[in-house]
Design an enzyme around this catalytic site. Structure first.
Site, PDB file in Angstrom:
ATOM      1  N   GLU A   1      52.795  13.108  18.912  1.00  0.00           N
ATOM      2  CA  GLU A   1      53.443  12.543  20.106  1.00  0.00           C
ATOM      3  C   GLU A   1      53.356  11.023  20.153  1.00  0.00           C
ATOM      4  OE1 GLU A   1      51.385  15.117  20.143  1.00  0.00           O
ATOM      5  OE2 GLU A   1      52.351  16.778  21.218  1.00  0.00           O
TER       6      GLU A   1
ATOM      7  N   PHE B   1      45.051  25.574  32.087  1.00  0.00           N
ATOM      8  CA  PHE B   1      45.182  25.321  30.655  1.00  0.00           C
ATOM      9  C   PHE B   1      46.174  24.174  30.423  1.00  0.00           C
ATOM     10  CE2 PHE B   1      47.350  26.312  26.559  1.00  0.00           C
ATOM     11  CZ  PHE B   1      46.290  25.979  25.739  1.00  0.00           C
ATOM     12  N   GLN B   2      45.761  23.204  29.673  1.00  0.00           N
ATOM     13  CA  GLN B   2      46.566  22.023  29.351  1.00  0.00           C
ATOM     14  C   GLN B   2      47.029  21.256  30.586  1.00  0.00           C
ATOM     15  OE1 GLN B   2      49.513  23.201  26.339  1.00  0.00           O
ATOM     16  NE2 GLN B   2      47.948  22.846  24.774  1.00  0.00           N
TER      17      GLN B   2
ATOM     18  N   LYS C   1      56.282  22.903  35.212  1.00  0.00           N
ATOM     19  CA  LYS C   1      57.098  23.907  34.530  1.00  0.00           C
ATOM     20  C   LYS C   1      57.979  24.692  35.505  1.00  0.00           C
ATOM     21  CE  LYS C   1      56.988  27.331  30.909  1.00  0.00           C
ATOM     22  NZ  LYS C   1      56.188  28.070  29.913  1.00  0.00           N
TER      23      LYS C   1
ATOM     24  N   MET D   1      41.932  -7.987   8.943  1.00  0.00           N
ATOM     25  CA  MET D   1      41.794  -8.939  10.042  1.00  0.00           C
ATOM     26  C   MET D   1      40.377  -8.936  10.598  1.00  0.00           C
ATOM     27  SD  MET D   1      43.150 -11.321  11.631  1.00  0.00           S
ATOM     28  CE  MET D   1      44.923 -11.420  11.823  1.00  0.00           C
TER      29      MET D   1
END
Ligand SMILES: Cc1ncc(C[n+]2csc(CCOP(=O)(O)OP(=O)(O)O)c2C)c(N)n1
Ligand SMILES: [Mg+2]
Lengths: 155, 564
Positions: free
Chosen positions: B51, B113-114, B163, B475
Site C-alpha cells: 500500500e 478485526f482490522q 463497509k 548520507m
C-alpha cells in the site's frame, strides 16, 4: 511565554471538528489554558473560546493555522472583549453561609443548592475576578471547585 | 436521479472526475468497492504490491501530470501501510485522494478485526479527511475531496468509508460544483501589495529570486522565466523548484541550502532583498534562522498565509495563487525595472561561482556517482523524467542533473522518504506514457520497495532504476564521517543482494557495472529493452556530498571540501 490571549473560533458542527483544533494545538506545541465550546443557536456552527499564551508571532501562527482547517469558518482575535467565566463550588454546611452568600453576591453569584452536608454555590464574572473569588472562597474550606473556562464576545 | 450502492458511487465519482488510473490494494473492508471496479472498468486499476507503493505511485503520477492522484486501500494494516505515502504527499503539498475501507459503522469502536482509528491517524498528515457516516453523504464528500486536494495549497485528502456504507443504497447526484462556506483560498493577490513589491525590487541593489515548489504546483514556471529574463535578477532554486529555470540559464546560481552551491548560498547571505516565490523557508534551506539572509528585506508570495512569516519576518507579504500574482506583477516589473541596476551584483555572484563552482574529482579507478548522473543527463536531457530516493544520490541528482523544465524532477523533499523513488517512478511512467523515466536510487533505498519490480513488469511500466551503489547508507555515513569521528554505526551495507538476479527473478533486466564503458552499454541496452531495469552501479564508497552546511549552521559557512 508571552501574553494571555483569547481566540474565538467559529467552526462547523461536524464529526471531529473539535479534535482538529485541539490536535493542532498539541501537534504544534501551543498552549491551551482553557477551552469552551457550544453550538451557536440557530446555525450549523459552534463557537469555541480558547485562552492561550504566546508572543505576537506565535499568536499569528495559531490564527493562520486555525484558519487553514477546512471546517473553520472564522477566527476572531480581539483585544476589546467582554469575558466571563463561571465557577461552582461545594461548601460544607458548617461554614457561615450568610458570609458565603455575601461573597457570592459580590461576584454575580449565589447559593444554588443545599444538600445533606454541603451547599453548592456559583459565581459568574470576569476571569480575573473569578480568580480573586476563588482565593476569597478558600477560608470557607470548599470541598470541590469547578470552573467553566472562559467565554468571550467582542465589544 | 440514480439509486446505487455507496461502492458504486465511489467508481462513478472517479468517472466524473476524469480519473484514468487508480493505484491500490484490496482487502475485506473495501471489497465492495473492488467489486464495482470489476464491473465497471471506468479506469485502470494498478495493483501495487504494497500500500505504501500505491500511494507513492499516485503521488508520482500527480507530480508528473499535475492531476489528482488516487489510491484505494483496505482498513487496518492496509491503511497504516499507506500512512507514509500520505505524509510524504502532505509535506510536499501533492494533491491526492486516498480512500480506505473501514469496519462497518456498528463495529467502530469495538476493536474489531482490522479496525484502526484511520482518521485519527491521518488527521495530522492530510490536508483534510473524512469518516463517511452514510451513503447519502458520499457524493458530496467525494466531490469535496477532489476539490480540496487540488485547490489552494494542494495536499492529500483521505476518505475512510465503513463497509456498510459501501453497501448502503442512496441517491447519487454528483455535485457539479463544490462550494464550501468555510474554505475559500485566496487567488488574486492584493494589487497594492504587488505594486509595493515592485517598488522594493526597483530600489534594491542586491535582490535575489528565491524559487520554491509553489512555482511547480501553480504551473507558473513560464512566468517566472519571463520575470527573471526581464529583470535579470539572479535566482536560486530549492530542491522542490528544480527545473523552474533551465540548468544553463544565465541567472541561475543553482540550488540553495544544505547542499546548495557556494554562489547560491552566498547570494542569500548577502542579498538586500529576497523575492520568495512559493518557497517555505525549510530549515534545510535556511540553516540557522538568525543568520539567514540577515541583510535582506523579504517579499513572499504564497497561497498559504500560514507559510508567510512563519519562520522569517516578511516585509511584503502577498497571499495568492502565484500564477495570478505573477500575471499582475509581470507587466509592472517589465515596465519599471531596469536590469542594468543589478549589473554589479551579478558580477559579484559570477565571481563567487567561478571561485567555487559545483564540482567533483572524476577518477579512472572508480566510478563517481556524479559522473553517472551527468552521463545520464548528456544522453537523456530534456526527454526523461527523473525520480530519486533519499540520500546522497538524491542530492547529487539535484546538483548535477541538467534539468530543463518543471515536473521533470520528482523527489520526496519535506519528508525525505526512502522507498519513494521507485513506486513514484511507476506512477510517473503511467502518467507520461512514452517518455523515459529514470529513478536514481541508493543501495539502501531501493530495497524499501523492491517488490514493485513485479508491478512494473505486470503493467509494462519500464522504469530504469540506477542504483548508485556505495554499499553504505551513504548520507548517514557522511554525517558519521564529518560529525561522529567515523563511528559507522549500522550504516555499512556490504552484504548485498545480487541485484541482477533480483531484477531477472521478477522478469526485468539487471546489469552490474563498474566502468564508464559498462555503464554506457547497460544504459543503452536498458533503454532499448523496454522492460523494468536495475542498473547496479558500483561507485566510490567514500564520496561526500559537497558543499555542505552542517545542520543548524549558517549558509555562508559551507564545508567546501573534506580532508581526511
Ligand atoms: C524511511 C527512511 N528511513 C531512514 C531515513 C534516514 N536516511 C536518510 S538518507 C539514508 C541513507 C540512504 O542510503 P542509500 O539509499 O543507500 O542512499 P545513499 O545515501 O547511499 O546515496 C537514511 C538511512 C530516511 N530518510 N527514510
Ligand atoms: Mg548507499
Amino acid at each position: 511565554m508571552g501574553e494571555r490571549r483569547v481566540i474565538s473560533v467559529i467552526v462547523l458542527n461536524e464529526h471531529g471538528a473539535l479534535t482538529r483544533i485541539t490536535g493542532l494545538f498539541a501537534a504544534r506545541g501551543y498552549n491551551i489554558e482553557s477551552l469552551t465550546v457550544a453550538p451557536i443557536p440557530g446555525s450549523s456552527y459552534s463557537r469555541l473560546t480558547i485562552v492561550t499564551q504566546g508572543d505576537s508571532q506565535v499568536i499569528e501562527q495559531i490564527i493562520k493555522q486555525l484558519h487553514k482547517l477546512i471546517p473553520v469558518y472564522k477566527v476572531i482575535e480581539h483585544s476589546e472583549l467582554v469575558e466571563k467565566e463561571m465557577v461552582m463550588a461545594k461548601i460544607p454546611l458548617e461554614e457561615r453561609l450568610a458570609d458565603v452568600e455575601a461573597l457570592c453576591r459580590a461576584y454575580n453569584g449565589n447559593i444554588v443548592n443545599i444538600g445533606k452536608d454541603t451547599a453548592i454555590i456559583m459565581a459568574a464574572d470576569e476571569p480575573k475576578r473569578i480568580r480573586n473569588f476563588i482565593e476569597a472562597l478558600k477560608r470557607f474550606n470548599p470541598k470541590e471547585i469547578v470552573r467553566s473556562g472562559v467565554v468571550a464576545i467582542e465589544r | 436521479m440514480a439509486k446505487m450502492r455507496g461502492a458504486q458511487m465511489v467508481v462513478e465519482a472517479m468517472r466524473e472526475e476524469g480519473v484514468e488510473v487508480v493505484f491500490g490494494y484490496p482487502g475485506g473492508a473495501i471489497m465492495n468497492v473492488y467489486d464495482e471496479i470489476y464491473k465497471h472498468r471506468y479506469f485502470q486499476h494498478i495493483l501495487t504490491r504494497h500500500e505504501q507503493a500505491a500511494v507513492h505511485a499516485a503521488d508520482g503520477y500527480a507530480r508528473a501530470t499535475g492531476k489528482v492522484g488516487v489510491a484505494f486501500v483496505t482498513s487496518g494494516p492496509g491503511f497504516t501501510n499507506a500512512v507514509t505515502g500520505l505524509a510524504t504527499a502532505y509535506m510536499d503539498s501533492i494533491p491526492l485522494v486516498v480512500i480506505s475501507g473501514q469496519v462497518p459503522l456498528s463495529m467502530i469502536g469495538t476493536d474489531a478485526f482490522q479496525e484502526i482509528d484511520a482518521v485519527g491517524i491521518s488527521r495530522p498528515c492530510t490536508k483534510h479527511n473524512y469518516l463517511v457516516q452514510s451513503a447519502r453523504e458520499l457524493p458530496r464528500i467525494l466531490a469535496e475531496a477532489f476539490y480540496i486536494a487540488r485547490s489552494g495549497r494542494p495536499g492529500p485528502v483521505h476518505i475512510d468509508i465503513p463497509k456498510d456504507v459501501t453497501a448502503e443504497v442512496a441517491e447519487f447526484v454528483y455535485p457539479k460544483e463544490v462550494k464550501l462556506e468555510t474554505y475559500k483560498p485566496t487567488i488574486r493577490g492584493n494589487v497594492r501589495q504587488i505594486k509595493k513589491a515592485v517598488e522594493a525590487i526597483k530600489s534594491a541593489s542586491r535582490p535575489i529570486f528565491y524559487l520554491g515548489g509553489g512555482i511547480i504546483h501553480s504551473n507558473s514556471a513560464h512566468l517566472v522565466r519571463e520575470l527573471v529574463d526581464a529583470t535579470q535578477i539572479p535566482a536560486v532554486e530549492t530542491l522542490m523548484a528544480r527545473g523552474t529555470l533551465p540548468h544553463d540559464h544565465p541567472q541561475l546560481l543553482g540550488m540553495v541550502g544544505m547542499h546548495g552551491s557556494y554562489a547560491a548560498n552566498m547570494a542569500m547571505s548577502e542579498a538586500d532583498l529576497l523575492i520568495a516565490l512559493g518557497p517555505r523557508f525549510d530549515d534545510r534551506v535556511t540553516g540557522k534562522l538568525s543568520e539567514f539572509a540577515k541583510y535582506a528585506k523579504v517579499i513572499h508570495i504564497d497561497i498559504d498565509p500560514s507559510s508567510i512569516g512563519k519562520l522569517v519576518p516578511v516585509n511584503y507579504p502577498i497571499v495568492g495563487d502565484l500564477k495570478a500574482v505573477l500575471q499582475e506583477l509581470l507587466p509592472l516589473a517589465k515596465k519599471e525595472i531596469d536590469p542594468d541596476r543589478y549589473a554589479k551584483w551579478r558580477e559579484i555572484l559570477k565571481r563567487y561561482d567561478e571561485l567555487h563552482p559545483l564540482q567533483y574529482k572524476d577518477s579512472d579507478e572508480v566510478l563517481k556517482p556524479q559522473w553517472v548522473i551527468e552521463r545520464v543527463g548528456q544522453k537523456l536531457k530534456g526527454r526523461a523524467r527523473i525520480t530519486t530516493d533519499v540520500g546522497q544520490h538524491q542530492m547529487w541528482t539535484a546538483q548535477f542533473y541538467p534539468f530543463t523544465r518543471p515536473r521533470e524532477f520528482i523527489t520526496s523533499g519535506g519528508l525525505g522518504t526512502m522507498g519513494f523513488g521507485f513506486p513514484a517512478a511507476i506512477g510517473v511512467k503511467r502518467g507520461v506514457g512514452d517518455e523515459v523515466v529514470v529513478n536514481f536510487t541508493g543501495d539502501g533505498s531501493i530495497l524499501m520497495n523492491i517488490q514493485e519490480l513485479i508491478t512494473a513488469v505486470q503493467y509494462r511500466l519500464p522504469v530504469i532504476n540506477i542504483i548508485l551503489n556505495n554499499s553504505y547508507l551513504g548520507m548517514v555515513r557522511q554525517w558519521q564521517t564529518f560529525f561522529y569521528d567515523k563511528r559507522y554505526a549500522e550504516t555499512d551495507l556490504s552484504i548485498q543482494p545480487d541485484f541482477v538476479r533480483v531484477a531477472e527473478a521478477f522478469g526485468g533486466v539487471g546489469y552490474r557495472v563498474k566502468t564508464k564503458e559498462e555503464f554506457d552499454k547497460a544504459l543503452d541496452d536498458a533503454l532499448s529493452k523496454g522492460v523494468v531495469a536495475l542498473i547496479d552501479v558500483i561507485v566510490d564508497r567514500y564520496e561526500n556530498v559537497l558543499p555542505m552546511v552542517p545542520a543548524g549552521g549558517t549558509l555562508y559557512n559551507m564545508l567546501l571540501e573534506y580532508k581526511d
